[in-house]
Design a protein around this motif. Structure first.
Motif, PDB file in Angstrom:
ATOM      1  N   GLY A 121       0.809  -1.209   0.000  1.00  0.00           N
ATOM      2  CA  GLY A 121       0.000   0.000   0.000  1.00  0.00           C
ATOM      3  C   GLY A 121       0.847   1.266   0.000  1.00  0.00           C
ATOM      4  N   LYS A 122       1.918   1.265   0.788  1.00  0.00           N
ATOM      5  CA  LYS A 122       2.784   2.434   0.877  1.00  0.00           C
ATOM      6  C   LYS A 122       3.471   2.734  -0.457  1.00  0.00           C
ATOM      7  N   GLN A 123       3.837   1.663  -1.161  1.00  0.00           N
ATOM      8  CA  GLN A 123       4.516   1.832  -2.447  1.00  0.00           C
ATOM      9  C   GLN A 123       3.545   2.136  -3.588  1.00  0.00           C
ATOM     10  N   GLU A 124       2.249   1.963  -3.307  1.00  0.00           N
ATOM     11  CA  GLU A 124       1.221   2.144  -4.339  1.00  0.00           C
ATOM     12  C   GLU A 124       1.549   1.315  -5.576  1.00  0.00           C
ATOM     13  N   ALA A 125       1.940   0.060  -5.320  1.00  0.00           N
ATOM     14  CA  ALA A 125       2.352  -0.840  -6.392  1.00  0.00           C
ATOM     15  C   ALA A 125       1.162  -1.632  -6.922  1.00  0.00           C
ATOM     16  N   LYS A 126       1.338  -2.163  -8.123  1.00  0.00           N
ATOM     17  CA  LYS A 126       0.340  -3.073  -8.674  1.00  0.00           C
ATOM     18  C   LYS A 126       0.607  -4.511  -8.235  1.00  0.00           C
ATOM     19  N   VAL A 127       1.862  -4.810  -7.926  1.00  0.00           N
ATOM     20  CA  VAL A 127       2.205  -6.129  -7.398  1.00  0.00           C
ATOM     21  C   VAL A 127       3.421  -5.994  -6.492  1.00  0.00           C
ATOM     22  N   THR A 128       3.377  -6.718  -5.388  1.00  0.00           N
ATOM     23  CA  THR A 128       4.522  -6.815  -4.481  1.00  0.00           C
ATOM     24  C   THR A 128       4.780  -8.284  -4.209  1.00  0.00           C
ATOM     25  N   VAL A 129       6.042  -8.674  -4.363  1.00  0.00           N
ATOM     26  CA  VAL A 129       6.448 -10.068  -4.157  1.00  0.00           C
ATOM     27  C   VAL A 129       7.084 -10.198  -2.784  1.00  0.00           C
ATOM     28  N   LEU A 130       6.668 -11.196  -2.013  1.00  0.00           N
ATOM     29  CA  LEU A 130       7.334 -11.497  -0.747  1.00  0.00           C
ATOM     30  C   LEU A 130       8.553 -12.355  -1.052  1.00  0.00           C
ATOM     31  N   ALA A 185      -4.146  -9.051 -16.166  1.00  0.00           N
ATOM     32  CA  ALA A 185      -2.861  -9.594 -16.609  1.00  0.00           C
ATOM     33  C   ALA A 185      -2.907 -11.107 -16.769  1.00  0.00           C
ATOM     34  N   LEU A 186      -3.682 -11.768 -15.926  1.00  0.00           N
ATOM     35  CA  LEU A 186      -3.769 -13.238 -16.006  1.00  0.00           C
ATOM     36  C   LEU A 186      -4.233 -13.707 -17.381  1.00  0.00           C
ATOM     37  N   GLU A 187      -5.059 -12.917 -18.036  1.00  0.00           N
ATOM     38  CA  GLU A 187      -5.569 -13.297 -19.355  1.00  0.00           C
ATOM     39  C   GLU A 187      -4.482 -13.269 -20.415  1.00  0.00           C
ATOM     40  N   GLN A 188      -3.335 -12.656 -20.088  1.00  0.00           N
ATOM     41  CA  GLN A 188      -2.237 -12.557 -21.058  1.00  0.00           C
ATOM     42  C   GLN A 188      -1.110 -13.559 -20.791  1.00  0.00           C
ATOM     43  N   LEU A 200       2.329 -17.830 -12.337  1.00  0.00           N
ATOM     44  CA  LEU A 200       1.862 -16.574 -11.770  1.00  0.00           C
ATOM     45  C   LEU A 200       2.921 -15.468 -11.817  1.00  0.00           C
ATOM     46  N   PRO A 201       4.221 -15.775 -11.610  1.00  0.00           N
ATOM     47  CA  PRO A 201       5.222 -14.703 -11.698  1.00  0.00           C
ATOM     48  C   PRO A 201       5.259 -13.998 -13.050  1.00  0.00           C
ATOM     49  N   ILE A 206       4.334  -8.898 -17.223  1.00  0.00           N
ATOM     50  CA  ILE A 206       3.252  -8.288 -18.010  1.00  0.00           C
ATOM     51  C   ILE A 206       2.930  -6.894 -17.480  1.00  0.00           C
ATOM     52  N   LEU A 207       2.862  -6.755 -16.156  1.00  0.00           N
ATOM     53  CA  LEU A 207       2.565  -5.446 -15.574  1.00  0.00           C
ATOM     54  C   LEU A 207       3.726  -4.477 -15.760  1.00  0.00           C
ATOM     55  N   GLN A 208       4.960  -4.984 -15.702  1.00  0.00           N
ATOM     56  CA  GLN A 208       6.113  -4.122 -15.938  1.00  0.00           C
ATOM     57  C   GLN A 208       6.085  -3.559 -17.357  1.00  0.00           C
ATOM     58  N   GLN A 209       5.795  -4.426 -18.318  1.00  0.00           N
ATOM     59  CA  GLN A 209       5.745  -3.980 -19.712  1.00  0.00           C
ATOM     60  C   GLN A 209       4.642  -2.967 -19.944  1.00  0.00           C
TER      61      GLN A 209
END
Length: 456
Positions: A121-130, A185-188, A200-201, A206-209
């Motif tokens: 949430g703080k990074q306002e990211a679309k995806v965060t990986v643990l 993104a999953l559809e791609q 899933l990774p 896809i989101l980066q592009q």
């Protein structure tokens, strides 16, 4: 951004490396299935909905988690991205944040999951990986970063180059996504890889592009992120969880003399100043009061125990045991028994589906089954309630203040009245009135010189 939070738990795999008829996520760690550990932690961080993806053993997994999760079915196991897609009908139109967690990571804690959400949430990211740093990263997806430290990509071990395999930062398989971005993104995602699966990774790339922000959050505790794929890893998870449980109890005022040789399930409650000696196994829903002494070498399953009670070298299952009770050594409390306060159940006494009133004693070498024992009853050594005729079970009632002499057989159904005495060595087939003395044995006959004749 919406404050709604969701979770998708991946629990569809069979787990062939476990070499077991039991589906992988149902293998227990400290008495609770792995997937239930995961869901229980998720429940504590304020999610709007938890969706578990089931496949192999679907009905059994659903029964285990009933009331804790919604479920979707993955008929074919075609990869992690394909698994998450099965939740599309439930989640794709929702706004907010979605955690994706594997059902075979039983050591994950609510604190780490909350920290991941906060970072995302703080990074306002679309995806965060643990991520985590692994001493031996073999088999894990590697986290590839840019020279500036930003997340570049995640590459599966099978697809990694030799240089990438030297990376120790690994993908734990736990992610935080913007929900709408995730399902778009999953559809791609394609299955153009060595395994022919939908990973899933790949959503990250896809989101980066697409120019979206992706981040990684590294936890400092690799053990917590451990995925359990075989029996060896299961034993490691069990040891870590066992140490965690023991520490929690000790910090709450319980003495555990030897934590490495004490086995306490996750649902156990123990009161302050209770001492747990080595070799003790506490299984299932066990509740132990204050200032008790348990063990050494006692096994207690699904029991409620009062205060100041001692249980030594004994087994107790599915029963209630009061306060100031002494059990053992070498006693067996079988299911559906109720032991009141100030009772003594001594060495080599077996109790089954029986109740003992306050202050009663069966000090040694007795079987008391299908029985109701009143208050202040004394049961002598070698007494047996004969409750089974080969077809049916019958009840024995021993009323308050009765005294049962040694080596007595009480043939059920039978009632021993209040204050009655049963003479030692008696076989009792009829009810004994209150305050009566009952003698049920053959009259003694002495044959003079007879032993001498036998010897000659």
């Amino acid at each position: 951004m919406s404050n709604n939070r969701y979770a998708v738990v991946l629990a569809a795999g069979q787990g062939t490396r476990m070499k077991s008829k039991l589906y992988k996520v149902l293998h227990p760690v400290c008495g609770k299935p792995m997937v239930e550990h995961v869901v229980d932690q998720l429940q504590q961080i304020g999610l709007s909905e938890i969706v578990t993806v089931v496949g192999h053993g679907a009905e059994v997994v659903k029964a285990q988690l009933q009331g804790k999760s919604e479920f979707v079915l993955q008929n074919e196991q075609l990869g992690t991205a394909h698994a998450v897609m099965q939740a599309s009908d439930l989640l794709k139109n929702e706004s907010g944040t979605t955690l994706v967690v594997c059902g075979d990571t039983p050591l994950l804690t609510k604190e780490t999951l909350q920290s991941l959400l906060d970072h995302h949430g703080k990074q306002e990211a679309k995806v965060t990986v643990l991520t985590a740093s692994a001493f031996d990263p073999t088999g894990y997806g590697r986290v590839v970063r840019t020279t500036s430290g930003d997340l570049q990509k995640i590459v599966e071990h099978k697809d990694a180059t030799e240089q990438e395999r030297e990376i120790c930062e690994i993908n734990t398989g736990t992610y935080c996504f913007d929900n709408e971005a995730l399902f778009q993104a999953l559809e791609q995602v394609s299955n153009d890889n060595v395994q022919g699966e939908y990973y899933l990774p790949d959503v990250i790339e896809i989101l980066q592009q697409a120019g979206e922000k992706v981040t990684a959050f590294m936890t400092q505790n690799f053990d917590e992120t451990m995925g359990v794929n075989d029996r060896y890893a299961l034993s490691q998870a069990e040891a870590i969880m066992r140490a965690r449980i023991a520490k929690k109890h000790m910090l709450q005022g319980v003495t555990i003399v030897d934590p490495e040789n004490t086995y306490i399930d996750s649902n156990v409650f123990i009161g302050q100043d209770t001492i747990i000696y080595p070799g003790t196994v506490l299984k299932g829903n066990v509740e132990i009061g204050e200032e008790c002494t348990i063990g050494p070498n006692s096994e207690i399953s699904n029991c409620k125990i009062g205060n100041h009670t001692d249980i030594r070298h004994s087994v107790a299952t599915d029963s209630e045991i009061g306060s100031d009770v002494a059990i053992g050594p070498f006693a067996h409390i079988r299911p559906s028994s109720s032991i009141s306060d100030d009772v003594k159940i001594g060495n080599f006494v077996e109790v089954k589906k029986a109740s003992f009133g306050k202050g009663s004693k069966a000090s040694h070498l007795s079987y008391i089954g299908d029985s109701s024992v009143g208050q202040s009853v004394n049961i002598g050594c070698g007494t047996i309630t004969v409750n089974y005729d080969g077809k049916n079970k019958y009840k024995t009632v021993i009323e308050d203040n009765a005294f049962i002499g040694c080596n007595s057989n009480l043939i059920a159904p039978v009632t021993i009245g209040t204050g009655a005495y049963v003479a030692a060595g008696s076989t009792i087939t009829d009810d004994v009135p209150a305050d009566a003395l009952s003698i049920g044995r053959a009259r003694q006959v002495n044959k003079e010189e007879y032993a001498k004749k036998i010897k000659e």
